[in-house]
Design an enzyme around this catalytic site. Structure first.
Site, short mmCIF file in Angstrom:
data_model
loop_
_atom_site.label_atom_id
_atom_site.label_comp_id
_atom_site.label_asym_id
_atom_site.label_seq_id
_atom_site.Cartn_x
_atom_site.Cartn_y
_atom_site.Cartn_z
N LYS A 123 -10.07 2.86 -0.90
CA LYS A 123 -10.18 2.48 0.56
C LYS A 123 -11.21 2.75 1.09
CE LYS A 123 -7.02 1.72 4.36
NZ LYS A 123 -5.70 2.16 4.90
N CYS B 257 -5.24 -2.98 3.65
CA CYS B 257 -4.51 -2.60 5.08
C CYS B 257 -5.65 -2.70 6.14
CB CYS B 257 -3.73 -1.48 4.93
SG CYS B 257 -2.47 -1.35 6.44
N GLU C 37 0.84 -1.23 0.04
CA GLU C 37 -0.07 0.07 -0.10
C GLU C 37 0.99 1.35 -0.07
OE1 GLU C 37 -3.43 1.90 2.91
OE2 GLU C 37 -1.69 0.83 3.74
#
Length: 266
Positions: free
Chosen positions: A110, A147, A40
């Site tokens: 995200k 993440c 990421e």
């Protein structure tokens, strides 16, 4: 499906990171990978500058992605990574980009931003608002996560209910008391509770733990990296998925409905 996990420490300079990614792409292709997953936030990282994502964000037609797209034309391998891209406003998006044969084939913005452990990702990053669709690679269906999404089981379960065989998780998991244990427990849990493989790729370096790993549908770590730069490979076996779902039919036995994103019917 043969997957490669490219773990590295992200530099302050985008060109250095693009060159590392290009080499990882070539090495992964030489190793027979169908898919390469990178960490990421690979455009730039500076632990002394929390605003670097704003200063270094590039559009998807900028020089960083242009270099990677040019390299991807040399093979049929799919590559996934997260980069920060401008929103047109005061913040940026954390975008999980999938490329193949010189084209962008999927994007995921995200959903869950890392506002925890004294960090506040939402200061500079705008959250996405859509659940990503599944991606087909080598006859398998892949669900995308990034993440901090790992700490929220709903997205992984949604992918599994929608038919995912594999969960993909680029990350930059920050070091801290107990954080390495959190990573291993959560990666294993998301695989085991959904009887999916999970491919979790972490950035390494001063700030982040590395520890990239592949966990199979019964919670077995197939391969893992340490705390330094690495390119590791694993084979995703459809028979292992079928076996896991036969002996542990949690998806068939579940009593809860399909998870939805709050405020939307997506």
């Amino acid at each position: 499906m043969r997957v490669a996990l490219g773990q590295f420490a992200v530099s302050k300079v985008w060109q250095e990171n693009a060159d590392i990614c290009t080499k990882l792409m070539r090495d992964a292709h030489a190793g027979g990978a169908d898919l390469l997953v990178l960490p990421e936030g690979i455009l730039a990282r500076d632990i002394t500058d929390p605003d670097i994502v704003l200063k270094t964000a590039q559009p998807l037609d900028g020089p960083f992605m242009t270099q990677l797209l040019a390299e991807s034309r040399n093979s049929d391998m799919t590559v996934m990574m997260c980069v920060h891209v401008p929103t047109g406003g005061q913040r940026v998006f954390n975008n999980l980009v999938t490329i193949r044969r010189g084209e962008i084939v999927a994007q995921y913005l995200k959903l869950h931003l890392y506002d925890a452990f004294a960090a506040k990702e939402s200061t500079n990053v705008q959250p996405g608002g859509e659940i990503p669709g599944l991606i087909d690679i080598a006859g398998l269906k892949l669900g995308l996560m990034t993440c901090y999404d790992l700490r929220f089981p709903e997205l992984a379960r949604r992918h599994a209910v929608d038919g995912a065989d594999v969960l993909i998780l680029p990350a930059a998991w920050v070091k801290g008391p107990g954080k390495e244990a959190h990573w291993e427990v959560l990666v294993t849990a998301r695989a085991l509770e959904n009887t999916c493989y999970i491919v979790a790729v972490g950035e390494c370096g001063e700030r982040n733990i590395g520890a990239s790993m592949v966990v199979d549908p019964l919670g077995v770590a197939v391969v893992r990296a340490g705390e330094g730069p690495a390119l590791i490979f694993a084979d995703i076996d459809p028979k292992r998925i079928s076996h896991a779902r036969a002996v542990l039919p949690v998806l068939a036995n579940r009593r809860f409905a399909r998870p939805e994103l709050a405020g939307t019917t997506a």
